[in-house]
Write a protein that holds these residues in place. Structure first.
Motif, short mmCIF file in Angstrom:
data_model
loop_
_atom_site.label_atom_id
_atom_site.label_comp_id
_atom_site.label_asym_id
_atom_site.label_seq_id
_atom_site.Cartn_x
_atom_site.Cartn_y
_atom_site.Cartn_z
N PHE A 158 0.84 -1.19 0.00
CA PHE A 158 0.00 0.00 0.00
C PHE A 158 0.88 1.25 0.00
N HIS A 159 1.91 1.25 0.84
CA HIS A 159 2.83 2.38 0.88
C HIS A 159 3.56 2.53 -0.45
N ALA A 160 4.06 1.44 -0.98
CA ALA A 160 4.79 1.49 -2.25
C ALA A 160 3.90 2.03 -3.37
N ALA A 161 2.65 1.58 -3.38
CA ALA A 161 1.73 2.05 -4.42
C ALA A 161 1.48 3.55 -4.29
N SER A 162 1.34 4.02 -3.06
CA SER A 162 1.10 5.45 -2.85
C SER A 162 2.31 6.28 -3.31
N ILE A 163 3.50 5.78 -3.01
CA ILE A 163 4.72 6.49 -3.41
C ILE A 163 4.87 6.48 -4.93
N LEU A 164 4.64 5.33 -5.55
CA LEU A 164 4.75 5.23 -7.01
C LEU A 164 3.72 6.12 -7.70
N MET A 165 2.49 6.10 -7.20
CA MET A 165 1.45 6.95 -7.77
C MET A 165 1.84 8.42 -7.65
N SER A 166 2.39 8.79 -6.50
CA SER A 166 2.80 10.18 -6.30
C SER A 166 3.94 10.57 -7.22
N ALA A 167 4.91 9.68 -7.36
CA ALA A 167 6.04 9.97 -8.26
C ALA A 167 5.56 10.11 -9.70
N TYR A 168 4.65 9.23 -10.11
CA TYR A 168 4.13 9.27 -11.48
C TYR A 168 3.35 10.55 -11.74
N ALA A 169 2.57 10.99 -10.74
CA ALA A 169 1.71 12.17 -10.91
C ALA A 169 2.44 13.48 -10.63
N GLY A 170 3.66 13.39 -10.09
CA GLY A 170 4.40 14.60 -9.76
C GLY A 170 4.01 15.21 -8.43
N TRP A 171 3.39 14.41 -7.56
CA TRP A 171 3.01 14.90 -6.25
C TRP A 171 4.20 14.77 -5.28
N SER A 172 4.13 15.50 -4.18
CA SER A 172 5.20 15.44 -3.17
C SER A 172 5.28 14.03 -2.60
N LEU A 173 6.50 13.62 -2.24
CA LEU A 173 6.72 12.27 -1.73
C LEU A 173 6.84 12.21 -0.21
N HIS A 174 7.35 13.26 0.41
CA HIS A 174 7.67 13.19 1.83
C HIS A 174 6.42 13.08 2.70
N ASP A 175 5.27 13.55 2.19
CA ASP A 175 4.06 13.56 3.01
C ASP A 175 2.96 12.70 2.39
N TYR A 176 3.36 11.66 1.63
CA TYR A 176 2.37 10.85 0.92
C TYR A 176 1.36 10.19 1.85
N SER B 271 -2.55 11.48 -3.18
CA SER B 271 -2.55 10.03 -3.35
C SER B 271 -3.59 9.36 -2.46
N GLN B 272 -3.72 9.86 -1.23
CA GLN B 272 -4.69 9.28 -0.31
C GLN B 272 -6.12 9.70 -0.67
N VAL B 273 -6.26 10.90 -1.20
CA VAL B 273 -7.58 11.32 -1.69
C VAL B 273 -7.99 10.46 -2.88
N ALA B 274 -7.04 10.15 -3.75
CA ALA B 274 -7.33 9.29 -4.91
C ALA B 274 -7.75 7.90 -4.46
N VAL B 275 -7.07 7.38 -3.44
CA VAL B 275 -7.45 6.06 -2.90
C VAL B 275 -8.86 6.12 -2.34
N ARG B 276 -9.13 7.15 -1.54
CA ARG B 276 -10.47 7.28 -0.94
C ARG B 276 -11.55 7.36 -2.00
#
Length: 221
Positions: free
Chosen positions: A6-24, A31-36
């Motif tokens: 779950f963590h890896a997917a959130s980080i990969l999704m963030s990296a792909y979308a250009g979102w910040s990584l430190h606060d994923y 990323s968490q809004v997208a999951v929700r």
């Protein structure tokens, strides 16, 4: 950790979308809004109506009913089937990839050592997907075949099943009752079907015995 994917997917999704990584892991992170939003759409719920809590891995987890969980695994087993409406159909390609990845590499779901999910998917390749959760949960999706349509199964042991015996026994018994496992399978899976407790000297002290009869849940949709 069981939630590492779950963590890896959130980080990969963030990296792909250009979102910040430190606060994923922040619940307000994109990323968490997208999951929700995806969870809500697949459950046919309003995102704001979801009941959430923080899992022990730090990410949000969502409250669902057993019927919703069974329906979700029906959708995973048959992402393009009649149970999928237009709103959820856009996720069908992703669900197909997830389903086929689980069936093709079950050890990546449950590990390689003494894990019922792995054993079930290895024993019935391409026939089912299974995943245990915390506190006595297991969900299983049965793919269509052998004259049967796809179906979803959800099991919850009410007291949390800290020993993890009850959910194993109930899972194997359920698959036997619906005809997925035969007598040979039950012999080979006896350690899961009737898990034992050993006394300090190594002798068998007790054995869990599942005792129930399944009744199909009838519902609309």
């Amino acid at each position: 950790h069981g939630c590492s994917g779950f963590h890896a997917a959130s980080i990969l999704m963030s990296a792909y979308a250009g979102w910040s990584l430190h606060d994923y892991a922040d619940p307000k992170h994109p990323s968490q809004v997208a999951v929700r939003d995806t969870v809500a759409r697949l459950l046919a719920r309003d995102p704001e109506a979801l009941t959430v809590a923080t899992d022990n891995c730090g990410l949000l987890t969502y409250e669902v009913t057993l019927l919703e969980l069974a329906r979700a695994y029906l959708m995973l087993a048959d992402p393009e089937g009649p149970s999928v409406d237009d709103a959820r159909a856009e996720s069908a390609p992703a669900l197909l990839r997830v389903r086929d990845a689980m069936a093709g590499a079950p050890e990546m779901v449950g590990g390689t050592y003494d894990n019922l999910d792995t054993e079930l998917m290895r024993r019935r390749p391409g026939r089912l997907v299974a995943k245990a959760g915390a506190d006595g949960i297991r969900a299983m999706g049965l793919l269509a075949g052998h004259g049967n349509g796809a179906s979803g199964i959800a099991i919850k042991v009410e007291d949390g099943d800290q020993s993890r015996r009850a959910v194993k026994a109930a899972s194997v018994e359920t698959l036997a009752q619906v005809g997925v496992l035969d007598e040979r399978d039950l012999r080979l899976l006896a350690g899961y079907h009737h898990p034992t407790v050993l006394a300090p000297g190594g002798a068998e002290a007790a054995s869990a015995v599942p005792s129930f009869d399944l009744v199909a849940a009838e519902h609309d949709g």
